[in-house]
Design an enzyme around this catalytic site. Structure first.
Site, short mmCIF file in Angstrom:
data_model
loop_
_atom_site.label_atom_id
_atom_site.label_comp_id
_atom_site.label_asym_id
_atom_site.label_seq_id
_atom_site.Cartn_x
_atom_site.Cartn_y
_atom_site.Cartn_z
N ARG A 249 83.20 43.75 5.76
CA ARG A 249 84.41 44.19 6.47
C ARG A 249 85.36 43.02 6.72
NH1 ARG A 249 84.84 49.42 8.49
NH2 ARG A 249 86.82 49.55 9.52
N ASN B 287 100.24 51.00 16.78
CA ASN B 287 99.45 52.12 16.26
C ASN B 287 99.81 53.37 17.04
OD1 ASN B 287 97.52 53.65 14.95
ND2 ASN B 287 95.77 52.79 16.07
N THR B 288 99.83 54.49 16.39
CA THR B 288 100.05 55.75 17.09
C THR B 288 98.75 56.52 17.15
OG1 THR B 288 101.34 57.78 17.20
CG2 THR B 288 100.97 56.89 15.00
N HIS B 289 98.45 57.04 18.37
CA HIS B 289 97.15 57.66 18.62
C HIS B 289 97.39 59.05 19.23
CE1 HIS B 289 92.97 58.06 19.61
NE2 HIS B 289 93.26 58.25 20.87
N ASP C 214 95.34 45.76 19.87
CA ASP C 214 94.53 44.60 20.26
C ASP C 214 93.13 44.78 19.67
OD1 ASP C 214 93.21 46.42 21.87
OD2 ASP C 214 93.87 45.54 23.78
N ALA C 215 92.17 44.00 20.12
CA ALA C 215 90.84 44.02 19.48
C ALA C 215 90.02 45.25 19.86
CB ALA C 215 90.09 42.74 19.84
N GLY C 216 90.46 46.04 20.83
CA GLY C 216 89.69 47.21 21.24
C GLY C 216 90.02 48.44 20.41
N ASP D 296 91.92 51.58 20.44
CA ASP D 296 93.03 52.31 21.09
C ASP D 296 93.24 51.85 22.54
OD1 ASP D 296 93.34 53.80 18.72
OD2 ASP D 296 91.77 55.19 19.35
C1 GAR Z 1 98.25 61.24 13.65
O1 GAR Z 1 98.12 62.23 14.64
C2 GAR Z 1 97.76 59.91 14.20
O2 GAR Z 1 98.02 59.73 15.56
C3 GAR Z 1 96.29 60.03 13.95
O3 GAR Z 1 96.19 60.61 12.68
C4 GAR Z 1 97.30 61.48 12.49
C5 GAR Z 1 97.93 61.14 11.16
O4 GAR Z 1 98.79 62.16 10.72
N1 GAR Z 1 95.67 58.75 14.03
C6 GAR Z 1 94.46 58.56 14.55
O5 GAR Z 1 93.75 59.46 14.97
C7 GAR Z 1 94.02 57.11 14.56
N2 GAR Z 1 92.92 56.93 15.44
P1 GAR Z 1 99.72 61.94 9.44
O6 GAR Z 1 98.85 61.36 8.34
O7 GAR Z 1 100.22 63.30 9.10
O8 GAR Z 1 100.82 61.00 9.85
#
Ligand code: GAR
Length: 214
Positions: free
Chosen positions: A74, A116-118, A150-152, A154
């Site tokens: 990794r 990052n978007t979560h 960050d390192a965690g 989300d």
């Molecule tokens: C989004 O909802 C994003 O927040 C999530 O995957 C989806 C991607 O949708 N990400 C995670 O869960 C990361 N932990 P997309 O491929 O249609 O943009």
């Protein structure tokens, strides 16, 4: 953490993806308008044959794929990812549905300028199954969070959040789709702001000079 200065021209970003790429598509569409202030320099993925890569290719955006299976471990993958991202000179890296954790070597180079978007309201429901976890927990409101990585898992400082209702008949798919339709707007708005205005991170707080009152 580092700082992203304002850019007088379009700010180059690299977007990392793993799936259908609807968030990426929203960024592609926004970046078509020069006033948005963002140029997508490249789209990277951890797997082949995904719609997100096809979206980038249809738009003439350079793509790259680095699969963990093709590296000794990794950490070697993480270093190669950082090298490949660096090759495109981004001021900001956007993880948009990227289903891998950024490792230490990546964060050494791009910490403080990777968001990052979560699909949950952090700090609730970190990890890969946030909509399912929210549904199982019985919450009535969930949403999406944009944060500085960050390192965690989300856990990084929060840039923005959007709330979404959980409806009585929801299944994981219907809930995730409702989250995603709000998430895309949040992502486009805030990636644009961060790119145009720059930002700094002070502890848990992300400071952008022209942040509007909430
Ligand atoms: C989004 O909802 C994003 O927040 C999530 O995957 C989806 C991607 O949708 N990400 C995670 O869960 C990361 N932990 P997309 O491929 O249609 O943009």
């Amino acid at each position: 953490m580092g700082a992203v200065p304002p850019d007088p021209d379009a700010t180059p970003i690299v977007v990392l993806v793993s799936g259908s790429g609807t968030n990426l598509q929203a960024l592609i569409d926004a970046a078509d308008d020069p006033a948005y202030g963002v140029r997508i320099a490249a789209v990277g993925a951890d797997r082949h044959d995904i719609e997100a890569l096809a979206r980038a290719e249809r738009h003439g955006i350079e793509t790259f794929v680095l699969r963990t299976a093709d590296f000794a471990d990794r950490s070697a993958w993480d270093a190669a990812l950082a090298d490949e991202v660096a090759r495109h000179g981004p001021a900001l890296v956007v993880l948009a549905g990227f289903m891998k954790l950024a490792g230490a070597q990546f964060l050494e180079r791009f910490g403080g300028r990777t968001v990052n978007t979560h699909p949950a309201l952090s700090p609730a429901f970190p990890g890969m199954h946030a909509p399912a976890d929210a549904l199982a927990h019985g919450v009535k409101v969930t949403g999406a969070t944009l944060f500085v990585v960050d390192a965690g898992v989300d856990t990084g400082p929060i840039v923005a959040q959007v709330a979404v209702p959980v409806l009585p008949d929801d299944d994981v798919e219907s809930l995730h789709e409702r989250i995603k339709s709000s998430e895309r707007g949040m992502l486009v708005e805030w990636v644009g702001r961060l790119a145009r205005d720059g930002f700094t991170v002070d502890g848990r707080h992300v400071i952008s000079p022209r942040k509007d009152p909430a």
